[in-house]
Design an enzyme around this catalytic site. Structure first.
Site, PDB file in Angstrom:
ATOM      1  N   SER A 165      -4.026 -42.681   9.147  1.00 47.52           N
ATOM      2  CA  SER A 165      -5.822 -41.968   8.951  1.00 47.52           C
ATOM      3  C   SER A 165      -5.287 -40.630  10.345  1.00 47.52           C
ATOM      4  CB  SER A 165      -6.552 -43.451   9.348  1.00 47.52           C
ATOM      5  OG  SER A 165      -7.371 -42.864   9.488  1.00 47.52           O
ATOM      6  N   ASP A 216      -9.402 -44.930  -1.627  1.00 51.18           N
ATOM      7  CA  ASP A 216      -9.915 -43.918  -1.415  1.00 51.18           C
ATOM      8  C   ASP A 216      -9.829 -42.597  -1.555  1.00 51.18           C
ATOM      9  OD1 ASP A 216      -9.699 -42.651   1.564  1.00 51.18           O
ATOM     10  OD2 ASP A 216      -7.936 -43.504   2.310  1.00 51.18           O
ATOM     11  N   HIS A 243      -8.848 -47.296   2.235  1.00 53.47           N
ATOM     12  CA  HIS A 243      -8.577 -46.326   2.903  1.00 53.47           C
ATOM     13  C   HIS A 243      -7.753 -46.497   4.387  1.00 53.47           C
ATOM     14  CE1 HIS A 243      -8.139 -42.566   5.351  1.00 53.47           C
ATOM     15  NE2 HIS A 243      -8.508 -43.456   7.061  1.00 53.47           N
TER      16      HIS A 243
END
Length: 265
Positions: A165, A216, A243
């Site tokens: 991320s 996601d 995610h």
């Protein structure tokens, strides 16, 4: 006569029942010792010994001086007896916006890597966990320099970089500039993949494991599409995961990661 006949009938029934019980008893005993159909379907075997207890791994914490100073956690590799050994590979783990290096410890990733012969180093990025924020890491160039400094100061030789991320702000520009310094790259739905051309992606030869969660559909799907332009890649799509897919499906993530690392040894 009628009374005698009744007694003989009852006696015959008792003898027949006794004979049937005698004949059926061995099969009843055998049936009680066989695993149930449900156990067989689950792939379990009767009498399978329990797994051996996990090796106790010490996670030590350190701080690398600099501007900014960087806090990190480290797990050193051990053999099956718990004795320290030389690492097969060195693994650097970054973290996402809502997490820190502690996440990898709590998830068991650091211990898992160490017990499989890898040196694992998870750092707190500036402004997270125990690493103070700094104005010196506000550009791609400065973030690349911070990672380069971390790797070189600790004497890491061609580590594998794991980057979920938000940490893509650090890892993706680093890979674009210094891919030759990495043995492998594991992007987990990272940010920052849209700003590069197909030619830039195709110039990267670093083995890459692209990880994202099935659910996601935003950053995971977007980064997956962009990272597929890397020529030397494999993909791990974690079913039913969001995610932070490695948090939703840690077992599946760990299996995919170890398989990838084994192919790099």
């Amino acid at each position: 006569m009628s009374f005698l006949r009744n007694r003989l009938v009852v006696l015959g029934i008792v003898l027949l029942a006794t004979l049937l019980l005698y004949l059926l008893l061995p099969s009843i005993r055998q049936g009680s010792m066989e695993p149930s159909l449900e156990v067989q379907r689950m792939g379990l075997s009767v009498g399978t010994p329990p797994p051996s207890p996990p090796i106790n791994i010490t996670i030590r914490t350190r701080q690398l001086p600099g501007d900014p100073p960087l806090f990190f956690r480290e797990a050193l590799p051990v053999d099956a007896a718990g004795r320290q050994i030389l690492p097969k590979l060195q693994i650097v783990l970054l973290h996402g916006q809502a997490f820190t290096s502690k996440t990898w410890e709590e998830l068991g990733t650091l211990s898992l890597l160490a017990t499989n012969g890898y040196q694992a180093l998870a750092l707190d990025l500036p402004g997270f966990g125990n690493s103070p924020d700094s104005e010196t890491v506000k550009t791609d160039q400065s973030r690349v320099e911070l990672l380069r400094m971390f790797i070189e100061t600790l004497g890491l030789r061609a580590p594998v970089l794991i980057s979920p991320s938000m940490s893509g702000h650090y890892s993706v520009p680093f890979v674009m500039k210094h891919s030759a310094q990495l043995r492998g790259f594991v992007p987990i739905a990272p940010v920052g993949t849209r700003t590069y051309t197909p030619q830039q992606y195709q110039a990267i030869q670093t083995p890459t494991l692209i990880v994202f969660g099935e659910l996601d559909t935003n950053l995971g799907a977007q980064s997956h599409k962009n990272l597929l332009q890397l020529p030397n890649h494999t993909v791990a799509k974690l079913q039913g995961a969001r995610h932070a897919c490695y948090m939703d499906k840690p077992r599946e993530f760990h299996l995919a990661l170890l398989d990838f690392l084994n192919r790099l040894d």
